[in-house]
Design an enzyme around this catalytic site. Structure first.
Site, mmCIF file in Angstrom:
data_model
loop_
_atom_site.group_PDB
_atom_site.id
_atom_site.type_symbol
_atom_site.label_atom_id
_atom_site.label_comp_id
_atom_site.label_asym_id
_atom_site.label_seq_id
_atom_site.Cartn_x
_atom_site.Cartn_y
_atom_site.Cartn_z
ATOM 1 N N ASN A 98 -77.143 1.833 -69.724
ATOM 2 C CA ASN A 98 -77.895 3.003 -69.981
ATOM 3 C C ASN A 98 -79.616 2.781 -70.478
ATOM 4 O O ASN A 98 -79.519 2.409 -71.525
ATOM 5 C CB ASN A 98 -77.261 3.928 -70.990
ATOM 6 C CG ASN A 98 -77.485 5.352 -70.975
ATOM 7 O OD1 ASN A 98 -77.033 5.816 -69.947
ATOM 8 N ND2 ASN A 98 -78.029 5.922 -72.124
ATOM 9 N N ASP A 114 -82.090 9.554 -73.119
ATOM 10 C CA ASP A 114 -81.547 9.195 -71.643
ATOM 11 C C ASP A 114 -82.533 9.206 -70.709
ATOM 12 O O ASP A 114 -83.263 10.051 -70.246
ATOM 13 C CB ASP A 114 -80.299 9.917 -71.106
ATOM 14 C CG ASP A 114 -79.766 9.382 -70.032
ATOM 15 O OD1 ASP A 114 -79.689 8.086 -69.979
ATOM 16 O OD2 ASP A 114 -79.225 10.079 -69.256
ATOM 17 N N ASP A 118 -79.625 4.364 -64.112
ATOM 18 C CA ASP A 118 -78.600 3.594 -64.880
ATOM 19 C C ASP A 118 -78.180 2.447 -63.662
ATOM 20 O O ASP A 118 -78.429 2.526 -62.451
ATOM 21 C CB ASP A 118 -77.371 4.287 -65.141
ATOM 22 C CG ASP A 118 -77.716 5.380 -66.222
ATOM 23 O OD1 ASP A 118 -78.298 5.216 -67.255
ATOM 24 O OD2 ASP A 118 -77.505 6.645 -65.930
ATOM 25 N N LYS A 130 -77.614 3.558 -60.188
ATOM 26 C CA LYS A 130 -76.971 4.791 -60.380
ATOM 27 C C LYS A 130 -77.984 5.666 -60.557
ATOM 28 O O LYS A 130 -78.968 5.600 -61.335
ATOM 29 C CB LYS A 130 -75.946 4.772 -61.376
ATOM 30 C CG LYS A 130 -75.101 6.062 -61.406
ATOM 31 C CD LYS A 130 -74.300 6.363 -62.452
ATOM 32 C CE LYS A 130 -73.237 7.567 -62.573
ATOM 33 N NZ LYS A 130 -74.157 8.560 -63.246
ATOM 34 N N ASP A 131 -77.819 7.165 -59.919
ATOM 35 C CA ASP A 131 -78.948 8.189 -60.282
ATOM 36 C C ASP A 131 -80.338 7.907 -60.114
ATOM 37 O O ASP A 131 -81.297 8.496 -60.404
ATOM 38 C CB ASP A 131 -78.637 8.744 -61.824
ATOM 39 C CG ASP A 131 -77.176 9.172 -62.167
ATOM 40 O OD1 ASP A 131 -76.858 9.392 -60.894
ATOM 41 O OD2 ASP A 131 -76.863 8.876 -63.313
#
Length: 194
Positions: A98, A114, A118, A130-131
């Site tokens: 993260n 955040d 990720d 990811k993302d």
């Protein structure tokens, strides 16, 4: 320093404004490692009026689902390793990097942010992004400045180079960790958004 079993709050803070919180249980608090656990049923709290993407996408869940998640953080580092489990019986599912602002201790727990982008891995060696599209959109929207976006990308690349060169920095036996069954589900205290 917190003690094992202490209930504290992890807050998401953007531009000085707390917009989300979740209570966690301290697993260990050492000079080089803060490990906290989010148990199943830990409630989410949101201050949507302070966040440009409200309502928060997790609002529909109300609380953490599944086996819970363990978060391993080192001071001043712009990321954390999350440990996920799945199925019955509970078994290790994946490591999850993260990317986030380095945690800052507060009177009720700690604050971070955040960074959306990720990475995840089932073996700690092969990592998947990811993302990425959501992250790029946040930079385009101005949620992150161009410089912040570049720093986040650099941190992701730094992690990948380090883990490919030196292996995981964390003890992989965390994959077998289990929470104390006597720990109650923590709650978010009133006034968390101040």
């Amino acid at each position: 320093m917190w003690r094992r079993g202490d209930a504290i709050v992890r807050r998401e803070v953007w531009r000085g404004l707390p917009y989300a919180a979740i209570p966690v249980v301290v697993v260990c608090d050492e000079p080089e490692l803060l490990a906290v656990y989010t148990p199943e049923g830990a409630p989410f709290a949101f201050n949507d009026c302070e966040w440009p993407y409200a309502p928060h996408p997790w609002r529909r869940y109300g609380a953490w689902q599944g086996h819970g998640v363990l978060m391993l953080q080192r001071p001043a580092e712009a990321s954390a390793i999350l440990v996920f489990w799945e199925g019955e019986p509970r078994r290790f599912a994946r490591w999850y990097l993260n990317l986030q602002a380095p945690f800052r201790r507060t009177a009720i727990g700690f604050d971070s942010l955040d960074h959306v982008l990720d990475l995840w891995s089932t073996d700690g060696r092969t990592w998947h992004v990811k993302d990425e599209e959501v992250f790029e959109q946040r930079v385009d929207d101005g949620y992150f400045t161009a410089d912040e976006g570049a720093s986040i990308r650099v941190e992701a690349e730094r992690f990948l180079v380090d883990v490919r060169t030196n292996g995981p920095w964390w003890d992989e036996t965390w994959a077998d960790w289990r929470p104390d069954p006597l720990w109650p589900v923590p709650r978010v205290p009133a006034g968390w958004e101040r």
